[in-house]
Scaffold this motif. Structure first.
Motif, mmCIF file in Angstrom:
data_model
loop_
_atom_site.group_PDB
_atom_site.id
_atom_site.type_symbol
_atom_site.label_atom_id
_atom_site.label_comp_id
_atom_site.label_asym_id
_atom_site.label_seq_id
_atom_site.Cartn_x
_atom_site.Cartn_y
_atom_site.Cartn_z
ATOM 1 N N SER A 15 0.887 -1.166 0.122
ATOM 2 C CA SER A 15 0.211 0.100 -0.047
ATOM 3 C C SER A 15 0.924 1.205 -0.081
ATOM 4 O O SER A 15 2.108 0.997 0.284
ATOM 5 N N LYS A 16 0.237 2.446 -0.198
ATOM 6 C CA LYS A 16 0.974 3.714 -0.454
ATOM 7 C C LYS A 16 1.789 4.118 0.954
ATOM 8 O O LYS A 16 1.263 3.945 1.993
ATOM 9 N N SER A 17 3.135 4.254 0.535
ATOM 10 C CA SER A 17 3.949 4.669 1.621
ATOM 11 C C SER A 17 5.051 5.545 1.188
ATOM 12 O O SER A 17 5.801 5.528 0.172
ATOM 13 N N MET A 18 4.944 6.872 1.904
ATOM 14 C CA MET A 18 5.794 8.049 1.120
ATOM 15 C C MET A 18 7.404 7.488 1.617
ATOM 16 O O MET A 18 8.287 7.947 1.110
ATOM 17 N N LEU A 19 7.147 6.899 2.998
ATOM 18 C CA LEU A 19 8.812 6.401 3.514
ATOM 19 C C LEU A 19 9.499 5.521 2.691
ATOM 20 O O LEU A 19 10.654 5.662 2.150
ATOM 21 N N THR A 20 8.490 4.671 1.816
ATOM 22 C CA THR A 20 9.482 3.785 0.863
ATOM 23 C C THR A 20 9.746 4.524 -0.515
ATOM 24 O O THR A 20 10.473 4.305 -1.153
ATOM 25 N N GLU A 21 9.067 5.745 -0.823
ATOM 26 C CA GLU A 21 9.397 6.538 -1.809
ATOM 27 C C GLU A 21 10.876 7.150 -1.402
ATOM 28 O O GLU A 21 11.841 7.442 -2.175
ATOM 29 N N LEU A 70 -3.676 -11.718 -5.285
ATOM 30 C CA LEU A 70 -4.176 -12.929 -4.918
ATOM 31 C C LEU A 70 -2.918 -13.920 -4.855
ATOM 32 O O LEU A 70 -2.659 -14.782 -4.130
ATOM 33 N N GLU A 71 -2.036 -13.758 -5.647
ATOM 34 C CA GLU A 71 -0.952 -14.572 -6.234
ATOM 35 C C GLU A 71 0.300 -14.022 -5.164
ATOM 36 O O GLU A 71 1.586 -14.762 -5.173
ATOM 37 N N ALA A 72 0.481 -12.874 -4.535
ATOM 38 C CA ALA A 72 1.606 -12.228 -4.177
ATOM 39 C C ALA A 72 2.333 -13.170 -2.978
ATOM 40 O O ALA A 72 1.475 -13.721 -2.095
ATOM 41 N N ASP A 73 3.639 -13.173 -2.917
ATOM 42 C CA ASP A 73 3.815 -13.959 -1.784
ATOM 43 C C ASP A 73 4.003 -13.118 -0.566
ATOM 44 O O ASP A 73 4.240 -13.706 0.626
ATOM 45 N N ALA A 74 4.049 -11.786 -0.461
ATOM 46 C CA ALA A 74 4.354 -10.957 0.588
ATOM 47 C C ALA A 74 3.361 -9.682 0.713
ATOM 48 O O ALA A 74 3.159 -9.335 -0.758
ATOM 49 N N GLY A 75 3.125 -9.411 1.626
ATOM 50 C CA GLY A 75 2.433 -7.692 1.649
ATOM 51 C C GLY A 75 3.187 -6.839 2.310
ATOM 52 O O GLY A 75 3.653 -7.209 3.373
ATOM 53 N N MET A 76 3.235 -5.449 2.150
ATOM 54 C CA MET A 76 3.725 -4.383 2.898
ATOM 55 C C MET A 76 2.660 -3.293 2.858
ATOM 56 O O MET A 76 1.962 -2.976 2.005
ATOM 57 N N ALA A 78 -1.949 -6.402 3.649
ATOM 58 C CA ALA A 78 -1.632 -6.991 5.177
ATOM 59 C C ALA A 78 -2.225 -8.508 5.122
ATOM 60 O O ALA A 78 -1.757 -9.379 6.088
ATOM 61 N N ASN A 79 -3.567 -8.782 4.597
ATOM 62 C CA ASN A 79 -3.977 -10.056 5.016
ATOM 63 C C ASN A 79 -4.336 -11.175 3.765
ATOM 64 O O ASN A 79 -4.374 -12.161 4.313
ATOM 65 N N VAL A 80 -3.902 -10.796 2.668
ATOM 66 C CA VAL A 80 -4.042 -11.607 1.706
ATOM 67 C C VAL A 80 -2.567 -12.675 1.752
ATOM 68 O O VAL A 80 -2.737 -14.004 1.931
ATOM 69 N N PRO A 81 -1.508 -11.940 1.846
ATOM 70 C CA PRO A 81 -0.301 -12.997 1.959
ATOM 71 C C PRO A 81 -0.140 -13.197 3.418
ATOM 72 O O PRO A 81 -0.537 -12.717 4.055
ATOM 73 N N LYS A 82 0.754 -14.472 3.745
ATOM 74 C CA LYS A 82 1.020 -14.551 5.218
ATOM 75 C C LYS A 82 1.941 -13.771 5.725
ATOM 76 O O LYS A 82 2.050 -14.005 6.942
ATOM 77 N N LEU A 83 2.736 -13.242 4.991
ATOM 78 C CA LEU A 83 4.090 -12.419 5.373
ATOM 79 C C LEU A 83 3.569 -11.054 5.058
ATOM 80 O O LEU A 83 3.250 -10.706 4.173
ATOM 81 N N HIS A 84 3.456 -10.308 6.300
ATOM 82 C CA HIS A 84 3.152 -8.846 6.532
ATOM 83 C C HIS A 84 4.321 -8.096 6.843
ATOM 84 O O HIS A 84 4.783 -8.286 7.886
#
Ligand code: SF4
Length: 519
Positions: free
Chosen positions: A169-175, A255-261, A287-293
């Motif tokens: 999801s959107k994050s200015m920090l990652t920018e 739906l296929e992603a391995d991780a979420g941020m 945060a909720n679709v992949p098991k790794l957040h």
């Protein structure tokens, strides 16, 4: 048509067509949506060909960014300038309306400011408390000194899990951290889930606003981007068609992603939890679709207790979009069953900023964007003209803390009217800090030669009253007699967009001497 409809029709004609189509008629009827005289003073002629999107500032290594050069190109695209100005002014007006419905608004601002200042002056204690409580909740906590370290930590976590794709999801920090570029360089696929941010990702552009990242684009621009990247019909700029096409293309990747941020809007020390506010629910998918957040969080986001959250949640969405609440205010306490949760606490210059006497309170910022929405320079020049992660008034303060030379011209992209300070929900003295940066730039010889010479000449003139009076009297005579082209030419950048007022027949000093005797 009865007379009562005339103002509505007139209002509709004055608005940019995109806003007129999307507008709530009741808001137009009450006349409040349109009382922005400047925004409606230049009607644009409808054109059959879509206006090309003006691009942002030219970035060349460590060279000084010229915001005014990019702003000139934005202003030269009237459809974009008008739409941008009106769209943001509309947000500002909505903010005013909801703010006036809360009698204790000013108390809330003072409280928010006090909570933030207290937390920032006890930052180490609250961060330690958060870390201990978060670990108790089962969260892995990491610390990153800068953007490079943040990117490496996240990469290592992904490698440990064999993850090759990440939804975020959107994050200015990652920018700030140059995260997407880094991930591309190590072969990890990143998919933005916020619609505006996804548009910007597909267009290979940075976000132009902290809340509405693609606000500088017309629908026709989005249609062009989607046609190139998703294969949609370039001639169809219907918002429902475009949104649905994007959803169809992106949902399988989510739906296929391995991780979420995600990022975080607030981090609560006493509970070891964090809160993410969105209007699309996309952070909840990440945060909720992949098991790794993985949550990347700037260290200034911390607040001491859960009860403090209510103060900020009441201020945030009202200041940002003029809505009482973000659609989703999601609390994250720990990993779900069978999952894993990591928090990366990132400094990236924040400790240094905390030690800057004149600028440390800029760390109170909750990234609502209200200062951008109200700023006449930002509204007319677009966020990408600043050539930096943060644009608008708060950007003028934060960006030079990353690179004083590169962003040395930015503090001059302000009228210092103080409107930003007035709307800031955490009471940052924004315009005073911008003025303070100008002083710092002058002290460090970061002013362009032309500005330096002009200031020197002005200083010499102001130091000699007789010379000053003679110069002013001659200038007044010259303004009245010189032909127009002598005053308004290529050498007079100031006169490109302005007319000098008529010069008075005599100066105030001369009038005083004639009417009241020697001053
Ligand atoms: S400086 Fe204030 S108004 Fe601007 S984004 Fe930050 S909190 Fe909002």
């Amino acid at each position: 048509m009865s007379d009562t409809h005339a103002p509505v029709q007139a209002a509709g004609r004055m608005l940019h067509p995109e806003l007129a189509a999307a507008s709530d008629e009741s808001e137009v009827k009450n006349g409040r949506r349109l009382d922005h005289a400047e925004g409606t003073s230049h009607p644009i002629r409808p054109s059959s060909a879509p206006e090309p999107q003006p691009r942002g500032a030219r970035i060349r290594g460590n060279h000084r960014i010229s915001q005014s050069e990019a702003a000139n190109r934005f202003i030269a695209a009237p459809q974009h300038e008008k739409m941008h100005d009106e769209r943001l002014w509309d947000l500002r007006q909505k903010r005013d309306r909801v703010m006036h419905r809360i009698p204790e608004w000013e108390e809330l601002r003072s409280l928010a400011s006090a909570i933030k200042e207290h937390t920032l002056t006890h930052l180490d204690e609250y961060l330690d408390r958060f870390e201990a409580n978060a670990r108790t909740n089962g969260i892995h906590v990491h610390w990153a000194r800068d953007g490079a370290e943040h990117n490496r930590i996240v990469h290592d976590i992904l490698l440990d899990h064999g993850a090759a794709s990440l939804i975020k999801s959107k994050s200015m920090l990652t920018e700030e951290c140059g995260f997407r570029d880094y991930m591309a360089s190590v072969g990890i696929k990143v998919i933005e889930t916020d619609l505006g941010e996804r548009i910007q990702q597909l267009d290979n552009e940075d976000p132009s606003h902290v809340v509405v990242p693609a606000v500088h684009k017309l629908r026709t621009d989005v249609a062009q981007v989607f046609a190139k990247t998703l294969g949609t019909d370039a001639g169809n700029s219907n918002v429902h068609y475009l949104a649905e096409a994007q959803r169809e293309a992106t949902r399988p990747l989510i739906l296929e992603a391995d991780a979420g941020m995600t990022g975080a809007n607030f981090v609560v020390a006493e509970t070891g939890t964090f809160v993410v506010c969105t209007n699309e629910g996309n952070a909840d998918l990440s945060a909720n679709v992949p098991k790794l957040h993985i949550a990347s969080i700037g260290i200034e986001k911390i607040i001491p207790r859960l009860e403090h959250l209510a103060v900020f949640v009441r201020l945030l969405s009202r200041s940002a979009l003029g809505s009482p609440m973000t659609q989703y205010t999601s609390h994250f306490r720990g990993p779900r069953a069978g999952g894993e949760m990591h928090v990366v606490l990132v400094d990236n210059g924040r400790s240094k900023r905390l030690g800057m006497e004149e600028f440390w309170t800029s760390l109170k910022c909750i990234r609502c964007g209200a200062c951008m929405n109200t700023c006449p320079v930002y509204r007319r020049s677009g966020g990408l003209s600043y050539g930096a992660t943060y644009s608008g008034p708060i950007g003028l303060i934060i960006d030079p803390t990353f690179n004083r030379h590169k962003y040395s011209a930015l503090p001059f992209s302000s009228t210092l009217n103080g409107s930003c300070t007035n709307v800031c929900p955490v009471k940052i003295n924004i315009h005073e800090q911008i003025a303070a940066w100008r002083k710092v730039m002058a002290e460090h010889h970061e002013l362009p030669l032309i500005k330096k010479s002009a200031m020197k000449a002005a200083g010499a003139l102001l130091a000699r009253p007789t010379l000053y009076r003679a110069a002013i009297a001659s200038a007044d005579v010259a303004l009245n007699v010189l032909p127009h082209f002598v005053i308004y030419n290529r050498l007079n950048a100031w006169g490109k967009h302005r007319e000098v007022p008529h010069a008075p027949r005599q100066t105030f000093h001369a009038w005083y001497r004639n009417n009241r005797g020697t001053p």
